[in-house]
Motif scaffolding. Structure first.
Motif, PDB file in Angstrom:
ATOM      1  N   GLY A 332       0.855  -1.182   0.000  1.00 23.79           N
ATOM      2  CA  GLY A 332       0.000   0.000   0.000  1.00 23.79           C
ATOM      3  C   GLY A 332       0.887   1.226   0.000  1.00 23.79           C
ATOM      4  O   GLY A 332       1.693   1.428  -0.902  1.00 23.79           O
ATOM      5  N   ASP A 333       0.785   2.040   1.043  1.00 26.03           N
ATOM      6  CA  ASP A 333       1.679   3.190   1.159  1.00 26.03           C
ATOM      7  C   ASP A 333       2.432   3.171   2.489  1.00 26.03           C
ATOM      8  O   ASP A 333       2.859   4.207   2.977  1.00 26.03           O
ATOM      9  N   ARG A 334       2.613   1.966   3.043  1.00 25.28           N
ATOM     10  CA  ARG A 334       3.306   1.841   4.335  1.00 25.28           C
ATOM     11  C   ARG A 334       4.362   0.748   4.277  1.00 25.28           C
ATOM     12  O   ARG A 334       4.292  -0.167   3.450  1.00 25.28           O
ATOM     13  N   ILE A 335       5.323   0.849   5.167  1.00 31.58           N
ATOM     14  CA  ILE A 335       6.265  -0.250   5.376  1.00 31.58           C
ATOM     15  C   ILE A 335       5.668  -1.135   6.466  1.00 31.58           C
ATOM     16  O   ILE A 335       5.501  -0.703   7.605  1.00 31.58           O
ATOM     17  N   VAL A 336       5.308  -2.357   6.088  1.00 28.30           N
ATOM     18  CA  VAL A 336       4.520  -3.208   6.973  1.00 28.30           C
ATOM     19  C   VAL A 336       5.317  -4.357   7.572  1.00 28.30           C
ATOM     20  O   VAL A 336       4.840  -5.039   8.482  1.00 28.30           O
ATOM     21  N   ALA A 337       6.521  -4.595   7.050  1.00 23.64           N
ATOM     22  CA  ALA A 337       7.301  -5.741   7.536  1.00 23.64           C
ATOM     23  C   ALA A 337       8.747  -5.562   7.139  1.00 23.64           C
ATOM     24  O   ALA A 337       9.098  -4.689   6.340  1.00 23.64           O
ATOM     25  N   ARG A 338       9.586  -6.420   7.704  1.00 27.01           N
ATOM     26  CA  ARG A 338      10.996  -6.487   7.301  1.00 27.01           C
ATOM     27  C   ARG A 338      11.352  -7.954   7.164  1.00 27.01           C
ATOM     28  O   ARG A 338      10.909  -8.794   7.957  1.00 27.01           O
ATOM     29  N   VAL A 339      12.165  -8.275   6.140  1.00 27.60           N
ATOM     30  CA  VAL A 339      12.387  -9.662   5.749  1.00 27.60           C
ATOM     31  C   VAL A 339      13.874  -9.908   5.560  1.00 27.60           C
ATOM     32  O   VAL A 339      14.536  -9.223   4.780  1.00 27.60           O
ATOM     33  N   ASP A 340      14.399 -10.879   6.272  1.00 24.80           N
ATOM     34  CA  ASP A 340      15.787 -11.305   6.133  1.00 24.80           C
ATOM     35  C   ASP A 340      15.857 -12.288   4.968  1.00 24.80           C
ATOM     36  O   ASP A 340      15.137 -13.301   4.962  1.00 24.80           O
ATOM     37  N   LEU A 341      16.703 -12.008   3.978  1.00 26.54           N
ATOM     38  CA  LEU A 341      16.735 -12.816   2.763  1.00 26.54           C
ATOM     39  C   LEU A 341      18.149 -13.206   2.374  1.00 26.54           C
ATOM     40  O   LEU A 341      19.104 -12.478   2.625  1.00 26.54           O
ATOM     41  N   LYS A 342      18.262 -14.336   1.714  1.00 25.21           N
ATOM     42  CA  LYS A 342      19.518 -14.754   1.100  1.00 25.21           C
ATOM     43  C   LYS A 342      19.199 -15.694  -0.049  1.00 25.21           C
ATOM     44  O   LYS A 342      18.144 -16.357  -0.065  1.00 25.21           O
ATOM     45  N   ALA A 343      20.085 -15.745  -1.015  1.00 20.75           N
ATOM     46  CA  ALA A 343      19.924 -16.654  -2.146  1.00 20.75           C
ATOM     47  C   ALA A 343      20.910 -17.809  -1.993  1.00 20.75           C
ATOM     48  O   ALA A 343      22.122 -17.587  -1.951  1.00 20.75           O
ATOM     49  N   ASP A 344      20.378 -19.013  -1.885  1.00 18.96           N
ATOM     50  CA  ASP A 344      21.223 -20.205  -1.892  1.00 18.96           C
ATOM     51  C   ASP A 344      21.249 -20.690  -3.333  1.00 18.96           C
ATOM     52  O   ASP A 344      20.399 -21.477  -3.769  1.00 18.96           O
ATOM     53  N   ARG A 345      22.204 -20.205  -4.095  1.00 24.67           N
ATOM     54  CA  ARG A 345      22.241 -20.480  -5.526  1.00 24.67           C
ATOM     55  C   ARG A 345      22.539 -21.948  -5.820  1.00 24.67           C
ATOM     56  O   ARG A 345      22.026 -22.511  -6.796  1.00 24.67           O
ATOM     57  N   GLN A 346      23.343 -22.563  -4.981  1.00 19.27           N
ATOM     58  CA  GLN A 346      23.678 -23.969  -5.203  1.00 19.27           C
ATOM     59  C   GLN A 346      22.442 -24.852  -5.025  1.00 19.27           C
ATOM     60  O   GLN A 346      22.226 -25.794  -5.798  1.00 19.27           O
ATOM     61  N   ALA A 347      21.630 -24.527  -4.026  1.00 22.02           N
ATOM     62  CA  ALA A 347      20.417 -25.315  -3.790  1.00 22.02           C
ATOM     63  C   ALA A 347      19.237 -24.827  -4.620  1.00 22.02           C
ATOM     64  O   ALA A 347      18.190 -25.478  -4.636  1.00 22.02           O
ATOM     65  N   GLY A 348      19.378 -23.702  -5.281  1.00 20.77           N
ATOM     66  CA  GLY A 348      18.276 -23.161  -6.070  1.00 20.77           C
ATOM     67  C   GLY A 348      17.144 -22.619  -5.214  1.00 20.77           C
ATOM     68  O   GLY A 348      15.976 -22.707  -5.600  1.00 20.77           O
ATOM     69  N   GLU A 349      17.486 -22.043  -4.049  1.00 23.22           N
ATOM     70  CA  GLU A 349      16.450 -21.607  -3.118  1.00 23.22           C
ATOM     71  C   GLU A 349      16.602 -20.132  -2.761  1.00 23.22           C
ATOM     72  O   GLU A 349      17.717 -19.637  -2.553  1.00 23.22           O
ATOM     73  N   LEU A 350      15.482 -19.439  -2.669  1.00 21.56           N
ATOM     74  CA  LEU A 350      15.417 -18.142  -2.024  1.00 21.56           C
ATOM     75  C   LEU A 350      15.077 -18.420  -0.562  1.00 21.56           C
ATOM     76  O   LEU A 350      13.996 -18.920  -0.246  1.00 21.56           O
ATOM     77  N   VAL A 351      16.010 -18.112   0.320  1.00 21.14           N
ATOM     78  CA  VAL A 351      15.869 -18.478   1.720  1.00 21.14           C
ATOM     79  C   VAL A 351      15.396 -17.258   2.517  1.00 21.14           C
ATOM     80  O   VAL A 351      15.906 -16.147   2.342  1.00 21.14           O
ATOM     81  N   VAL A 352      14.399 -17.498   3.377  1.00 21.44           N
ATOM     82  CA  VAL A 352      13.847 -16.456   4.233  1.00 21.44           C
ATOM     83  C   VAL A 352      14.122 -16.850   5.679  1.00 21.44           C
ATOM     84  O   VAL A 352      13.281 -17.466   6.338  1.00 21.44           O
ATOM     85  N   PRO A 353      15.306 -16.515   6.217  1.00 20.41           N
ATOM     86  CA  PRO A 353      15.583 -16.895   7.606  1.00 20.41           C
ATOM     87  C   PRO A 353      14.631 -16.254   8.602  1.00 20.41           C
ATOM     88  O   PRO A 353      14.336 -16.840   9.652  1.00 20.41           O
ATOM     89  N   GLY A 354      14.131 -15.043   8.283  1.00 21.54           N
ATOM     90  CA  GLY A 354      13.235 -14.375   9.214  1.00 21.54           C
ATOM     91  C   GLY A 354      12.327 -13.389   8.513  1.00 21.54           C
ATOM     92  O   GLY A 354      12.672 -12.840   7.465  1.00 21.54           O
ATOM     93  N   ALA A 355      11.146 -13.176   9.072  1.00 19.40           N
ATOM     94  CA  ALA A 355      10.194 -12.190   8.550  1.00 19.40           C
ATOM     95  C   ALA A 355       9.390 -11.656   9.726  1.00 19.40           C
ATOM     96  O   ALA A 355       8.813 -12.434  10.503  1.00 19.40           O
ATOM     97  N   PHE A 356       9.322 -10.327   9.839  1.00 15.24           N
ATOM     98  CA  PHE A 356       8.778  -9.682  11.034  1.00 15.24           C
ATOM     99  C   PHE A 356       7.778  -8.604  10.619  1.00 15.24           C
ATOM    100  O   PHE A 356       8.099  -7.722   9.819  1.00 15.24           O
ATOM    101  N   SER A 357       6.581  -8.661  11.178  1.00 13.80           N
ATOM    102  CA  SER A 357       5.572  -7.648  10.876  1.00 13.80           C
ATOM    103  C   SER A 357       5.780  -6.420  11.746  1.00 13.80           C
ATOM    104  O   SER A 357       6.358  -6.492  12.835  1.00 13.80           O
ATOM    105  N   GLU A 358       5.286  -5.284  11.270  1.00 15.34           N
ATOM    106  CA  GLU A 358       5.235  -4.068  12.070  1.00 15.34           C
ATOM    107  C   GLU A 358       3.965  -4.079  12.921  1.00 15.34           C
ATOM    108  O   GLU A 358       3.032  -4.863  12.674  1.00 15.34           O
TER     109      GLU A 358
END
Length: 405
Positions: A332-358
């Motif tokens: 929308g027009d707000r920052i509603v969350a923050r997301v810890d991300l990394k790409a595991d290219r060898q495994a072919g995965e987008l990894v989300v170690p953490g996700a936190f709502s506001e």
């Protein structure tokens, strides 16, 4: 600068929408083929893209395009640079800039020649004039070089910034504008060129504005990209020193080229261009890099979004609150969350170690929208799947959505 009773007053909600629109988020993501025209549209909005070497997810300079365009060819920036539409220079840190800004950067190149740069580079250039001339002549006479071509070190390299004399001279020449550089795609290293080899002739032949003219124009460009902001917001955008830039801002206000306004809840006066777009509503869904121009200025995003944000890359792991590479999620027009991300290219995965709502948000709705964004990001990065970790209150609903596919 004093406030006048006749100043326009803008609500905080409106200021937030103005800022998002100015950053290119008012235009929906393209539905069809995405090409150079869309890159130009983003550059017109943000003005410049910060470059950073962190690659745990993707090089940060790629993220502003994904945030605004979604899944797009990852060659857009390298191709535009190779074609002479973008160039790299120090602006808001190392940055991709449209070549139209090259004349505006020349005063900084001149200041660098006069000593305004890292002392170590200036010292090497002063102590090794013969080596400086040799390296400069090689670039102009024989073609582009990388740091390894002029290595002077004997023995292993120390820290990240442990440059030998050859690399230091390349950086000195780059900073002073005597040479320019492009990034090598495989290892992010700078390749150094004579400017006429990669920058358009018509740009190099443009007259050089005075420092005052360039600073004024940079403030106008900052105001366009910020939408509405304090003097500190405008100065920060291109890293202008406040004591030097403030008189030019006063001139622009006096001339009617920038309006002074008030924003609800802001202590300091704010500034915007006359005729700035003021959307009544805005509908964004975007993960933004820690180095995105929307969130460069941390005090600004606290004022706009009530969002306290710090990069924890350099924080020891046990002391991190949210994770290593954490991206704000705009909905929308707000920052509603923050997301810890990394790409595991060898495994072919987008990894989300953490996700936190506001605070005060609809977690189920946010999880659904965030999952859609994560899947689009995985597709863009050529990863096969998304893997959800366990840190944060959003990971459980995200994992549920991920299993539903």
């Amino acid at each position: 600068m004093s406030r006048s009773p006749s100043q326009t007053e803008i609500s905080r909600d409106s200021a937030r929408r103005i800022a998002l629109a100015a950053q290119g988020f008012a235009t929906p993501r393209p539905a069809g083929r995405i090409d150079r025209r869309h890159l130009r549209r983003v550059i017109d909005s943000v003005g410049l893209i910060q470059i950073d070497s962190v690659n745990v997810l993707v090089r940060s300079q790629e993220m502003p395009l994904f945030s605004r365009l979604g899944n797009h060819p990852r060659t857009l920036i390298p191709d535009a640079t190779a074609d002479g539409e973008l160039f790299e220079y120090w602006c808001h840190e190392a940055s991709h800039l449209p070549v139209s800004m090259h004349p505006l950067m020349r005063w900084r190149m001149e200041e660098a020649r006069n000593g305004s740069m890292w002392p170590g580079l200036r010292r090497v250039a002063k102590e090794k004039p013969k080596l400086l001339k040799e390296i400069r002549d090689r670039i102009f006479n024989d073609g582009p070089l990388v740091a390894g071509d002029v290595r002077t070190r004997v023995g292993p390299k120390g820290s990240w910034w442990d440059w030998d004399e050859g690399k230091a001279i390349l950086e000195y020449l780059f900073w002073t504008g005597e040479i320019t550089a492009q990034r090598r795609p495989n290892d992010f290293a700078r390749v150094y060129y004579a400017p006429h080899e990669v920058l358009p002739k018509e740009i190099l032949n443009m007259p050089t504005p005075s420092q005052s003219e360039a600073r004024r124009e940079m403030l106008l460009l900052a105001a366009r990209s910020v939408g509405v902001g304090t003097a500190a917001d405008l100065f920060d955008y291109h890293r202008q020193k406040p004591q030097q830039a403030r008189p030019y801002l006063a001139e622009l206000v006096k001339e009617g080229l920038i309006d002074e306004v008030r924003v609800e809840g802001w202590r300091d006066a704010a500034y915007m261009l006359p005729g700035t777009l003021r959307p009544r509503s805005i509908d964004v869904r975007a993960l933004v890099s820690p180095f995105d121009s929307l969130v460069w200025c941390r005090p600004r995003i606290e004022r706009l979004f009530d969002f306290h944000y710090r990069i924890e890359i350099y924080v020891p792991a046990p002391k991190r609150v949210y994770g290593y590479y954490v991206l704000p999620f705009v909905l929308g027009d707000r920052i509603v969350a923050r997301v810890d991300l990394k790409a595991d290219r060898q495994a072919g995965e987008l990894v989300v170690p953490g996700a936190f709502s506001e605070d005060g948000v609809d977690i189920k709705y946010i999880a659904a929208e965030l999952m859609s964004e994560l899947r689009e990001m995985a597709t863009w990065l050529g990863l096969d799947r998304v893997r959800i970790g366990t840190n944060g209150d959003l990971t459980t609903p995200l994992a549920k959505r991920n299993r539903q596919k």
